[in-house]
Design a protein around this motif. Structure first.
Motif, PDB file in Angstrom:
ATOM      1  N   HIS A 230      27.329  51.557  29.080  1.00  0.00           N
ATOM      2  CA  HIS A 230      27.278  52.931  29.581  1.00  0.00           C
ATOM      3  C   HIS A 230      25.844  53.463  29.616  1.00  0.00           C
ATOM      4  N   HIS A 231      24.877  52.595  29.473  1.00  0.00           N
ATOM      5  CA  HIS A 231      23.477  53.008  29.491  1.00  0.00           C
ATOM      6  C   HIS A 231      23.092  53.514  30.891  1.00  0.00           C
ATOM      7  N   PRO A 232      22.214  54.516  30.993  1.00  0.00           N
ATOM      8  CA  PRO A 232      21.779  54.997  32.312  1.00  0.00           C
ATOM      9  C   PRO A 232      21.182  53.902  33.193  1.00  0.00           C
ATOM     10  N   LEU A 233      20.548  52.904  32.581  1.00  0.00           N
ATOM     11  CA  LEU A 233      19.996  51.806  33.367  1.00  0.00           C
ATOM     12  C   LEU A 233      21.107  51.018  34.054  1.00  0.00           C
ATOM     13  N   VAL A 234      22.217  50.833  33.368  1.00  0.00           N
ATOM     14  CA  VAL A 234      23.357  50.129  33.960  1.00  0.00           C
ATOM     15  C   VAL A 234      23.920  50.950  35.116  1.00  0.00           C
ATOM     16  N   ALA A 235      23.925  52.259  34.974  1.00  0.00           N
ATOM     17  CA  ALA A 235      24.363  53.124  36.077  1.00  0.00           C
ATOM     18  C   ALA A 235      23.457  52.923  37.293  1.00  0.00           C
ATOM     19  N   GLY A 236      22.160  52.732  37.044  1.00  0.00           N
ATOM     20  CA  GLY A 236      21.232  52.458  38.136  1.00  0.00           C
ATOM     21  C   GLY A 236      21.535  51.137  38.822  1.00  0.00           C
ATOM     22  N   TYR A 237      21.862  50.120  38.032  1.00  0.00           N
ATOM     23  CA  TYR A 237      22.248  48.836  38.617  1.00  0.00           C
ATOM     24  C   TYR A 237      23.463  49.010  39.521  1.00  0.00           C
ATOM     25  N   ARG A 238      24.392  49.823  39.071  1.00  0.00           N
ATOM     26  CA  ARG A 238      25.605  50.048  39.872  1.00  0.00           C
ATOM     27  C   ARG A 238      25.272  50.751  41.194  1.00  0.00           C
ATOM     28  N   ARG A 239      24.270  51.619  41.178  1.00  0.00           N
ATOM     29  CA  ARG A 239      23.872  52.278  42.424  1.00  0.00           C
ATOM     30  C   ARG A 239      23.298  51.275  43.417  1.00  0.00           C
ATOM     31  N   ILE A 240      22.551  50.308  42.902  1.00  0.00           N
ATOM     32  CA  ILE A 240      22.009  49.263  43.780  1.00  0.00           C
ATOM     33  C   ILE A 240      23.155  48.477  44.415  1.00  0.00           C
ATOM     34  N   ILE A 241      24.134  48.093  43.596  1.00  0.00           N
ATOM     35  CA  ILE A 241      25.281  47.343  44.105  1.00  0.00           C
ATOM     36  C   ILE A 241      26.048  48.174  45.135  1.00  0.00           C
ATOM     37  N   GLY A 242      26.192  49.461  44.867  1.00  0.00           N
ATOM     38  CA  GLY A 242      26.885  50.328  45.809  1.00  0.00           C
ATOM     39  C   GLY A 242      26.174  50.394  47.151  1.00  0.00           C
ATOM     40  N   ALA A 243      24.836  50.459  47.105  1.00  0.00           N
ATOM     41  CA  ALA A 243      24.064  50.519  48.348  1.00  0.00           C
ATOM     42  C   ALA A 243      24.187  49.224  49.134  1.00  0.00           C
ATOM     43  N   ILE A 244      24.182  48.108  48.432  1.00  0.00           N
ATOM     44  CA  ILE A 244      24.347  46.815  49.095  1.00  0.00           C
ATOM     45  C   ILE A 244      25.720  46.730  49.754  1.00  0.00           C
ATOM     46  N   SER A 245      26.727  47.175  49.027  1.00  0.00           N
ATOM     47  CA  SER A 245      28.101  47.086  49.533  1.00  0.00           C
ATOM     48  C   SER A 245      28.318  47.985  50.742  1.00  0.00           C
ATOM     49  N   ARG A 246      27.699  49.167  50.701  1.00  0.00           N
ATOM     50  CA  ARG A 246      27.883  50.115  51.811  1.00  0.00           C
ATOM     51  C   ARG A 246      27.036  49.752  53.008  1.00  0.00           C
ATOM     52  N   GLY A 247      25.924  49.060  52.740  1.00  0.00           N
ATOM     53  CA  GLY A 247      25.033  48.698  53.837  1.00  0.00           C
ATOM     54  C   GLY A 247      24.367  49.905  54.462  1.00  0.00           C
ATOM     55  N   THR A 248      24.058  50.908  53.638  1.00  0.00           N
ATOM     56  CA  THR A 248      23.490  52.141  54.181  1.00  0.00           C
ATOM     57  C   THR A 248      21.970  52.130  54.186  1.00  0.00           C
TER      58      THR A 248
END
Length: 253
Positions: A230-248
């Protein structure tokens, strides 16, 4: 449909390999079939972050003809029992890097190997960690990327290679570009520096990754995603994955 994701930084010391490892673990935790390949033959790191992986063969062994690429892929030992998560280390023997440089190899084997890993292991994501800067392995990993993650620090020195990175990415026909700033001291980025980074890399900023002293305390023995989910850095990793998945995100033309 499978996807090749390449993680790159122009300078060393950005936390590129630990970022790649944590992204791979998060993808595997979400049920994706993932292979993480260390293409940094000169200064490999991923075998240290996954010390339990039974790595008898490596990318180097494949490139010099000692094995098939699928023989170099071993289940990544995460301690959490993720099926479908594989690691291909850069090398497993001392001196193997010098041997490869002395003998040379067919650069075309790299892309052929990447494609074979995707087919043989039925991968959803092939994640490639690269050497900082540019060499044959890094350029090949970038050229084949559906998504290119460029990692930099909140440091103006890291802007030095931005133009070269973007120019090369365009010439190679790379897919979407995601920009992430790592090791930000207080977890925030001054607006001026944010603007400078987005202008220099000609791409929107996907994630601001805070400096995490917990990462240093772990000393590579565990991944942050496992130790502090639940670390904020892990949340940042998830944002990267989300951007890759969305292709935005992508290189502006």
């Amino acid at each position: 449909m499978s996807q090749i994701v390449t993680v790159h930084s122009y300078r060393g010391g950005t936390g590129k390999s630990s970022t790649a490892a944590n992204l791979a673990l998060l993808l595997a935790s979400a049920g994706r079939r993932v292979a993480l390949v260390d293409t940094d033959i000169h200064t490999p790191a991923l075998h240290v972050l996954f010390p339990g992986a039974p790595a008898h063969r490596s990318l180097t062994d494949y490139l010099i003809g000692r094995c098939e690429i699928e023989d170099a892929a071993a289940p990544a030992d995460t301690g959490q029992g993720h099926d479908g998560f594989f690691l291909v280390p850069a090398r497993t023997r001392t001196g193997a890097g010098n041997e490869l440089m002395g003998r040379g190899y067919d650069v075309g084997l790299l892309r052929e190997g990447f494609d074979r890993l995707i087919d043989t292991l039925a991968l959803d994501v092939l994640l490639l960690d690269t050497h900082a800067g540019f060499n044959n392995e890094t350029v090949t990993a970038m050229a084949g990327a559906d998504s290119l993650i460029v990692l930099t620090r909140a440091d103006r020195l890291d802007l030095a290679g931005a133009q070269e990175t973007v120019s090369l990415a365009r010439r190679l026909g790379c897919g979407r570009l995601s920009l992430a700033v790592n090791m930000v001291p207080d977890g925030t980025l001054p607006d001026r520096l944010r603007t400078d980074l987005e202008t220099a890399y000609d791409a929107p900023l996907t994630a601001v990754l805070p400096y995490a002293p917990q990462m240093a305390a772990l000393a590579g023995e565990r991944l942050l995603t496992t130790a502090y989910p639940h670390h904020p850095l892990v949340a940042g990793y998830r944002r990267i994955i989300g951007a890759i998945s969305r292709g935005t995100t992508g290189l502006r033309r």
